[in-house]
Design a protein around this motif. Structure first.
Motif, PDB file in Angstrom:
ATOM      1  N   TRP A  99      39.061  46.748  26.090  1.00 25.80           N
ATOM      2  CA  TRP A  99      37.663  47.162  26.652  1.00 25.80           C
ATOM      3  C   TRP A  99      37.106  45.687  27.596  1.00 25.80           C
ATOM      4  O   TRP A  99      36.873  45.736  28.312  1.00 25.80           O
ATOM      5  CB  TRP A  99      36.999  47.213  25.456  1.00 25.80           C
ATOM      6  N   ALA A 100      37.421  44.571  26.621  1.00 22.58           N
ATOM      7  CA  ALA A 100      36.931  43.020  27.046  1.00 22.58           C
ATOM      8  C   ALA A 100      37.622  42.772  28.213  1.00 22.58           C
ATOM      9  O   ALA A 100      36.848  42.263  29.230  1.00 22.58           O
ATOM     10  CB  ALA A 100      36.786  42.044  25.906  1.00 22.58           C
ATOM     11  N   VAL A 101      38.859  42.460  28.133  1.00 16.86           N
ATOM     12  CA  VAL A 101      39.622  42.018  29.439  1.00 16.86           C
ATOM     13  C   VAL A 101      39.388  42.822  30.601  1.00 16.86           C
ATOM     14  O   VAL A 101      39.504  42.279  31.680  1.00 16.86           O
ATOM     15  CB  VAL A 101      41.084  41.891  28.763  1.00 16.86           C
ATOM     16  N   GLY A 102      39.498  44.339  30.406  1.00 14.43           N
ATOM     17  CA  GLY A 102      39.466  45.023  31.651  1.00 14.43           C
ATOM     18  C   GLY A 102      38.132  44.609  32.216  1.00 14.43           C
ATOM     19  O   GLY A 102      37.907  44.456  33.459  1.00 14.43           O
ATOM     20  N   MET A 103      36.917  44.729  31.482  1.00 10.08           N
ATOM     21  CA  MET A 103      35.852  44.231  32.300  1.00 10.08           C
ATOM     22  C   MET A 103      35.562  42.925  32.727  1.00 10.08           C
ATOM     23  O   MET A 103      34.867  42.714  33.956  1.00 10.08           O
ATOM     24  CB  MET A 103      34.740  44.274  31.112  1.00 10.08           C
ATOM     25  N   ALA A 104      36.321  41.866  32.234  1.00 12.66           N
ATOM     26  CA  ALA A 104      36.510  40.763  32.696  1.00 12.66           C
ATOM     27  C   ALA A 104      37.135  40.429  33.985  1.00 12.66           C
ATOM     28  O   ALA A 104      36.632  39.965  34.856  1.00 12.66           O
ATOM     29  CB  ALA A 104      37.007  39.837  31.444  1.00 12.66           C
ATOM     30  N   ILE A 105      38.105  41.287  34.069  1.00 15.30           N
ATOM     31  CA  ILE A 105      38.960  41.211  35.284  1.00 15.30           C
ATOM     32  C   ILE A 105      38.170  41.974  36.540  1.00 15.30           C
ATOM     33  O   ILE A 105      38.065  41.552  37.441  1.00 15.30           O
ATOM     34  CB  ILE A 105      40.393  41.969  35.039  1.00 15.30           C
ATOM     35  N   GLY A 106      37.393  42.880  36.016  1.00 12.71           N
ATOM     36  CA  GLY A 106      36.358  43.476  37.132  1.00 12.71           C
ATOM     37  C   GLY A 106      35.287  42.744  37.536  1.00 12.71           C
ATOM     38  O   GLY A 106      35.308  42.489  38.904  1.00 12.71           O
ATOM     39  N   VAL A 107      34.794  41.863  36.651  1.00 14.68           N
ATOM     40  CA  VAL A 107      33.814  41.122  37.037  1.00 14.68           C
ATOM     41  C   VAL A 107      34.356  39.993  37.763  1.00 14.68           C
ATOM     42  O   VAL A 107      33.701  39.556  39.029  1.00 14.68           O
ATOM     43  CB  VAL A 107      33.028  40.525  35.852  1.00 14.68           C
ATOM     44  N   LEU A 108      35.486  39.521  37.423  1.00 17.55           N
ATOM     45  CA  LEU A 108      36.019  38.279  38.041  1.00 17.55           C
ATOM     46  C   LEU A 108      36.137  38.461  39.529  1.00 17.55           C
ATOM     47  O   LEU A 108      35.885  37.853  40.548  1.00 17.55           O
ATOM     48  CB  LEU A 108      37.392  37.871  37.421  1.00 17.55           C
ATOM     49  N   PHE A 109      36.985  39.800  39.907  1.00 14.94           N
ATOM     50  CA  PHE A 109      37.253  40.063  41.123  1.00 14.94           C
ATOM     51  C   PHE A 109      36.155  40.309  42.033  1.00 14.94           C
ATOM     52  O   PHE A 109      36.291  40.238  43.345  1.00 14.94           O
ATOM     53  CB  PHE A 109      38.369  41.247  41.260  1.00 14.94           C
ATOM     54  N   ILE A 110      35.429  41.057  41.408  1.00 19.00           N
ATOM     55  CA  ILE A 110      34.016  41.498  42.212  1.00 19.00           C
ATOM     56  C   ILE A 110      33.322  40.145  42.761  1.00 19.00           C
ATOM     57  O   ILE A 110      32.986  39.953  43.845  1.00 19.00           O
ATOM     58  CB  ILE A 110      33.080  42.024  41.370  1.00 19.00           C
ATOM     59  N   SER A 111      33.362  39.230  41.845  1.00 17.12           N
ATOM     60  CA  SER A 111      32.756  37.757  42.109  1.00 17.12           C
ATOM     61  C   SER A 111      33.277  36.946  43.294  1.00 17.12           C
ATOM     62  O   SER A 111      32.711  36.182  43.936  1.00 17.12           O
ATOM     63  CB  SER A 111      32.475  36.933  40.840  1.00 17.12           C
ATOM     64  N   ILE A 112      34.745  37.080  43.294  1.00 11.42           N
ATOM     65  CA  ILE A 112      35.440  36.502  44.389  1.00 11.42           C
ATOM     66  C   ILE A 112      35.920  37.352  45.560  1.00 11.42           C
ATOM     67  O   ILE A 112      36.476  36.438  46.621  1.00 11.42           O
ATOM     68  CB  ILE A 112      37.098  35.881  43.710  1.00 11.42           C
ATOM     69  N   THR A 113      35.288  38.396  45.710  1.00 13.57           N
ATOM     70  CA  THR A 113      35.675  39.217  46.922  1.00 13.57           C
ATOM     71  C   THR A 113      34.551  38.631  47.977  1.00 13.57           C
ATOM     72  O   THR A 113      33.301  38.255  47.824  1.00 13.57           O
ATOM     73  CB  THR A 113      35.081  40.550  46.617  1.00 13.57           C
ATOM     74  N   PRO A 114      35.116  38.082  49.134  1.00  8.03           N
ATOM     75  CA  PRO A 114      34.421  37.592  50.134  1.00  8.03           C
ATOM     76  C   PRO A 114      33.502  38.467  50.983  1.00  8.03           C
ATOM     77  O   PRO A 114      33.640  39.822  51.058  1.00  8.03           O
ATOM     78  CB  PRO A 114      35.618  36.992  51.302  1.00  8.03           C
ATOM     79  N   GLY A 115      32.511  37.919  51.591  1.00  6.59           N
ATOM     80  CA  GLY A 115      31.581  38.969  52.415  1.00  6.59           C
ATOM     81  C   GLY A 115      30.425  39.432  51.116  1.00  6.59           C
ATOM     82  O   GLY A 115      30.103  38.773  50.226  1.00  6.59           O
TER      83      GLY A 115
END
Length: 286
Positions: A99-115
């Protein structure tokens, strides 16, 4: 109300939202019944929240987030199924971690997406008004897959939901069917995300089926009733959110929650009257 239907007939975004609600109701009616009868809403919650990881990675790679959601949902379902079967004592820990790791991965990749950064709340709480035609095609395919599996394995799923031990004695592959059922739930979660988002998906998955379970204990009847209740809650929430300028996902869940409380109250009142009448009968005969 007239204004809503005028918008529905003339604007594609509202039509897409309406169709998404109908497609979500099909999956919700079928799979939600299994979740309620089997009492595995906590596992469904783990799958739902882990899906954000797949959506975040897909968004980072520039592909449709629904594709990433499907992949992560199925992976989570298989992992949780294997843990539940092989190491049940660690099940709660694995669900919480996933639950926690999945959400953390999502937040991380959304934050580092350029543009341009997508609004995270659209993933967490959904935005049914942003459903595209491509999304509808994907939802339709998922519905067909869910419906097909539910029809083919109807009796087997019924057996493992009500009595796993008896099903095992009959030679039914319980472990395989359990993981397949979790995969069915995973696909349904992806469908419902478009309507109410990750945070509220479990409520829409379980409330219509729970209300249906108050009126009948037959699996097929529960599915049919849950389907119609889901349509009612989704369409009512969509109408009210449009008329009052409210978030559609939250409005749908509030209406569903009120519906469950009302149904529970009516059920309790009827049961109380029946018991009261049965207690009075011996006195009347004397």
């Amino acid at each position: 109300m007239i204004e809503f239907f005028a918008t529905l007939f003339h604007h594609a975004f509202m039509q897409n939202a309406f169709y998404a609600g109908l497609l979500a109701s099909v999956a919700c009616g079928i799979t939600g019944t299994y979740v309620v009868v089997k009492r595995i809403s906590y596992i469904s919650g783990g799958i739902a929240h882990a899906v954000l990881g797949g959506m975040g990675i897909a968004y980072y790679l520039g592909i449709n987030p629904l594709i990433g959601a499907i992949a992560f949902a199925l992976l989570s379902a298989v992992l949780l199924g294997l843990v539940s079967i092989k190491a049940k004592q660690h099940e709660d820990t694995i669900i919480g971690a996933l639950w926690a790791v999945g959400m953390a991965i999502g937040v991380l990749f959304i934050s580092i997406t350029p543009g341009y950064k997508v609004d995270l709340t659209s993933f967490l709480f959904g935005n049914i008004l942003l459903v595209s035609r491509t999304d509808l095609v994907i939802l339709f395919i998922l519905d067909l897959l869910i419906l097909g599996l539910a029809i083919v394995y109807y009796r087997q799923f019924q057996s493992i939901c009500f009595d796993e031990d008896y099903a095992r004695l009959r030679g039914i592959p319980v472990e395989f069917l359990y993981i397949l059922l979790l995969c069915l739930i995973a696909l349904t979660v992806v469908v419902l995300i478009q309507v109410v988002g990750l945070i509220l998906v479990i409520a829409l998955l379980t409330l219509p089926a729970s209300i249906a379970g108050l009126g009948t204990k037959k699996l097929g009847s529960m599915m049919a009733l849950a389907f119609f209740y889901s349509i009612f809650f989704t369409v009512s929430g969509l109408v009210l959110s449009y008329l009052k300028n409210l978030p559609a996902g939250a409005t749908i869940i509030i209406i569903a929650g009120m519906g469950y409380l009302l149904a529970l109250g009516l059920k309790s009142a009827v049961t109380f009257r029946i018991k009261k009448r049965s207690l009075k009968l011996p006195l009347d005969n004397n």
